[in-house]
Design a protein around this motif. Structure first.
Motif, PDB file in Angstrom:
ATOM      1  N   ALA A   1      -4.168  50.135  98.415  1.00 22.37           N
ATOM      2  CA  ALA A   1      -2.757  50.102  98.053  1.00 22.37           C
ATOM      3  C   ALA A   1      -2.541  50.896  96.767  1.00 22.37           C
ATOM      4  O   ALA A   1      -3.421  50.955  95.903  1.00 22.37           O
ATOM      5  N   VAL A   2      -1.382  51.510  96.676  1.00 23.31           N
ATOM      6  CA  VAL A   2      -1.011  52.298  95.494  1.00 23.31           C
ATOM      7  C   VAL A   2       0.276  51.721  94.929  1.00 23.31           C
ATOM      8  O   VAL A   2       1.227  51.478  95.679  1.00 23.31           O
ATOM      9  N   LEU A   3       0.295  51.479  93.632  1.00 25.88           N
ATOM     10  CA  LEU A   3       1.514  51.053  92.940  1.00 25.88           C
ATOM     11  C   LEU A   3       2.095  52.285  92.266  1.00 25.88           C
ATOM     12  O   LEU A   3       1.415  52.923  91.457  1.00 25.88           O
ATOM     13  N   VAL A   4       3.335  52.611  92.557  1.00 21.87           N
ATOM     14  CA  VAL A   4       3.949  53.791  91.939  1.00 21.87           C
ATOM     15  C   VAL A   4       5.284  53.398  91.313  1.00 21.87           C
ATOM     16  O   VAL A   4       6.140  52.836  91.996  1.00 21.87           O
ATOM     17  N   GLY A   5       5.439  53.688  90.021  1.00 20.35           N
ATOM     18  CA  GLY A   5       6.679  53.376  89.323  1.00 20.35           C
ATOM     19  C   GLY A   5       7.555  54.614  89.173  1.00 20.35           C
ATOM     20  O   GLY A   5       7.048  55.728  88.984  1.00 20.35           O
ATOM     21  N   PHE A   6       8.888  54.409  89.241  1.00 24.40           N
ATOM     22  CA  PHE A   6       9.841  55.515  89.153  1.00 24.40           C
ATOM     23  C   PHE A   6      10.939  55.196  88.141  1.00 24.40           C
ATOM     24  O   PHE A   6      11.321  54.027  87.993  1.00 24.40           O
ATOM     25  N   PRO A   7      11.496  56.240  87.516  1.00 23.27           N
ATOM     26  CA  PRO A   7      12.565  56.025  86.538  1.00 23.27           C
ATOM     27  C   PRO A   7      13.896  55.663  87.206  1.00 23.27           C
ATOM     28  O   PRO A   7      14.766  55.080  86.560  1.00 23.27           O
ATOM     29  N   THR A   8      14.073  56.007  88.485  1.00 26.74           N
ATOM     30  CA  THR A   8      15.312  55.646  89.194  1.00 26.74           C
ATOM     31  C   THR A   8      14.967  55.248  90.638  1.00 26.74           C
ATOM     32  O   THR A   8      13.934  55.669  91.176  1.00 26.74           O
ATOM     33  N   SER A   9      15.857  54.442  91.230  1.00 26.48           N
ATOM     34  CA  SER A   9      15.600  54.062  92.625  1.00 26.48           C
ATOM     35  C   SER A   9      15.844  55.246  93.553  1.00 26.48           C
ATOM     36  O   SER A   9      15.286  55.309  94.647  1.00 26.48           O
TER      37      SER A   9
END
Lengths: 502, 502
Positions: free
Chosen positions: B239-247
């Motif tokens: 599994a990879v967790l990826v965070g983003f500045p906007t949806s």
């Protein structure tokens, strides 16, 4: 008895309809003007049978509407006047699903041949039912997509017919049957009402009418639009030809590939007769000195294919394979499949006529069933070539016979029925992907008891209160539902709080 | 008006049944002896609602049969005496599918908790409906197999309830919903007749009753046995967790992953509120400074996973990802999921009460729908945390409210209804995997017209002629079918050649 084949019981023709034929033709011409109504015997000949050519029957009249409104008007007219209707796509059914009736309107969907929408962000296309199966893949090929189910007849068969029969193909092991690849449909009921089923999504709320319409063989309504799921073409696809000294070894190889957790894009098996016939027909280099041949296709990212090819090779060698050849180009891969896809006509050259059977068995029963089929062949004095979707246990025995030799059609039919009974006996089912039609109708009671069949017929009655749609197909015995009245739930709506009982 | 929640219209109770309650209890005790009948108010309390706790209602009586024969006898008794029946699994329905009625027998399947057969060569298991979803995977884990659909409630919810609701889960993007993973079932009709649907095979011939029963929310019969498809556990899952500045960035990343032809085992998205709540609940190291978090799971052979991980990483970076973390052990992978699977209770700690909505939209509409939901939240003065199956566009907005604050339940319900209408407006549907139940019943006419709903009800009538099964659920308006009589096709069989009209 209107069926022309000996032994095929069909519902008696409605004399009242036959007597009014000219009036009916005139009425239908008013609904579908121009070239849309065919009533001359010579012009109706092409419609007298489908691909189950043992049975032939001219219809009352052929109607070829070109709009949903025309389909609705024709069905409403037939409902109002109690005239039977047989829907027809390209007429490639192998179970006689589109066999006409003397007193029934043959409703052809051939003019519904447009692709209405290609929606790649949502991975789907909206098409008319007369579009061919391969036509869908061709229309989206330049975008990198395809439609997965691929019957051998895909160049000719239509998506409407695929929906009616829940058709499969060599790639259904990995990608599913039609029911797994159709998301929505527009259905015209026998009353002329139009219902939208499903949509572009997996789940839609309410009762799932779409699933029961898929595979319903023209008994519930006429589909006039289909939303299909599109798949991205895999980066890589490679096929492996593996020859074995016995079909038991080939069966064991299939079992071990599946047991290893590999789901190939397809695993097909052919026996010696089928290999020889296919090779003579297409010359693709099939090995002729083996008893059984597997075609195993692997697709996906390059890295995955390479890994799985190694695994399959290792398993094949452990199962006594004597030849193994991996496709090295797209042309070679398509060549491997060309023989398999041409197997039916190729085998057809061995003999004046053949019956293509369709049954499914638990994979592990394969060696037993193959041995038993050889015994049955000896009993009936008929040859039987075997081509099958080995991965999912779907058999297609091709029984060779000569319709001009007295008794041979009857022997072939009996042989075929014995094979299907054998499938059920070992825990399998009567069909894989060709439907029941007239071919397997009288064997339905080997699989279903009276309660099962009664519930299926109640569902049929919920769509077709007068049993006008494709009568004589699927059900071995039909029962009246008209006398109980149609459940007109559209009238007399009773909103909740006022509802005394429901 | 027997529902205890304001505004929930339910069918009026049948006074005749209420008056006969003691006799009915005695009769049921004769059918299901011992501990199988619960009639004391205090003991019935646990059954007064399901997971849609806004609505509560004590049933007439609770019956807990332990054999198919008992289920058949109870249903036949209810049919003969015109008593309504509400079937119940584990009571985890989020749409009120198992909400009791004052005048209805609540039929609990909890005692049907046995695994009857594990058949790995045919890749299936035969289980009773009260077995939990996770219980199936646990029972076959040592053999290297699992059952794919995985609702968040999988530790508690039962396979019978999954069949009733066509449940999904985080892995349904790749492996399908319940309908794609159930091969067969035993169904008891309201008459007490027992029908076998499907089997161990893809196709069975005849009309596909199984598909319509899956997702029918207890309206057609009671399932007493289920044959599920088993899958081989993948060699590797990461599994990879990826965070983003906007949806919007996160939504674009999902679109590009799918467009690249990658079908991950799951792609989940959580917004800032959901991330914070989940992290506070399980402490798995979710990034707290991002607006949107994706969990992308890849499974399959090691080589395939490694290749796809590279692809996903490249795509995420091109979509402005600000954090990216790949699981390096099975424990870490399960940790990534623990936060997501606990998101509902975790969000529940932010607020005294919450409503979990369930709608589906075309993937490309995600940014528009998220923005519109923020506007609706401001309008109603309520917070809404978002957790969703981003890969297939299935949204689960969690609306936070306080049932003790005057008007907040009503505001939350209106907000939820607006969200579902929005889903339909942008081309989506009312449900994803939670069913219609009572929650979405009155919105059905935003998706279906009268002809659609009438045809669905005719199909319901084909199974349940007196509309006794789970009334008040799914259909916004119910219509009588009893007056048209049951279509008793089991009597008066008319074999073919003698059949004058059908």
């Amino acid at each position: 008895m209107t069926g022309t084949a000996p032994g095929l019981r069909m519902p008696d023709a409605d004399a009242r309809v036959l007597a009014r034929r000219n009036d009916i033709i005139a009425d239908l011409k008013a609904i579908v003007p121009g070239e849309g109504v065919i009533a001359h015997e010579r012009e109706m000949r092409p419609y007298e049978s489908d691909a189950l050519t043992a049975y032939k029957q001219l219809p009352l009249v052929v109607v070829l509407p070109s709009t949903t409104a025309q389909v609705a008007a024709v069905l409403k007219y037939c409902h109002d006047n109690e005239i039977r209707v047989v829907p027809r796509g390209a007429g490639t059914s192998l179970s006689g699903g589109a066999l006409p009736l003397e007193d029934a309107v043959l409703l052809g969907l051939g003019k519904f041949n447009k692709i209405l929408e290609i929606d790649t962000p949502n991975r789907c296309a909206v098409v008319q039912p007369g579009v061919t199966n391969l036509g869908i893949s061709k229309a989206v090929d330049h975008l990198g997509f395809y439609y997965a189910p691929d019957p051998s007849s895909q160049i000719a068969c239509t998506i409407g017919g695929n929906v009616a029969e829940n058709s499969g193909g060599v790639h259904c092991l990995k990608y599913g049957l039609t029911t797994n690849n159709v998301l929505g449909a527009e259905l015209v009921l026998i009353t002329g009402e139009i219902v939208r089923l499903g949509g572009k999504h997996l789940d839609a709320g309410g009762l799932d009418l779409l699933s029961v319409v898929i595979g319903s063989e023209g008994l519930l309504g006429v589909v006039t639009e289909v939303t299909v799921r599109l798949l991205k073409k895999p980066d890589t696809a490679r096929a492996v030809l593996v020859g074995f000294p016995t079909s038991e070894d080939a069966g064991e190889c299939v079992a071990r590939i599946i047991a290893a957790g590999i789901i190939p894009a397809g695993i097909e098996m052919m026996d010696k007769d089928a290999i020889a016939a296919a090779e003579a027909f297409v010359n693709v280099g099939y090995p002729l000195d083996v008893e059984a041949l597997l075609i195993v296709e692997l697709d996906g990212p390059e890295a995955e294919c390479a890994h799985l090819l190694e695994e399959v090779t290792r398993i094949a060698q452990a199962c006594n394979s004597v030849t193994l050849r991996v496709s090295t180009s797209e042309a070679e891969r398509l060549g491997f499949w060309a023989g398999r896809k041409a197997a039916f006509p190729a085998v057809g050259r061995l003999s004046p006529d053949y019956l293509c059977m369709d049954g499914t068995i638990p994979r592990r029963q394969l060696p037993f069933v193959l041995a038993r089929m050889r015994e049955l062949g000896a009993k009936y004095g008929l040859r039987c070539a075997n081509v099958f979707h080995a991965g999912d246990g779907n058999l297609h025995p091709l029984i060779l016979y000569d319709a001009n030799a007295p008794g041979e059609l009857h022997a072939a039919e009996s042989f075929g029925a014995d094979i299907l009974r054998l499938c059920v006996e070992v825990g399998g089912v009567l069909t894989g992907e060709h439907g029941v039609g007239v071919e397997k109708r009288d064997l339905m009671d080997t699989m279903f008891n009276e309660v099962d069949l009664a519930q299926q017929q109640r569902m049929k009655c919920a769509f077709d209160d007068k049993s006008l749609l494709n009568p004589g197909k699927v059900f071995p015995t039909l029962h009246r539902c008209a006398e109980f009245g149609r459940m007109h739930v559209s009238g007399g709506a009773l909103p909740f709080p006022d509802l005394p009982r429901f």
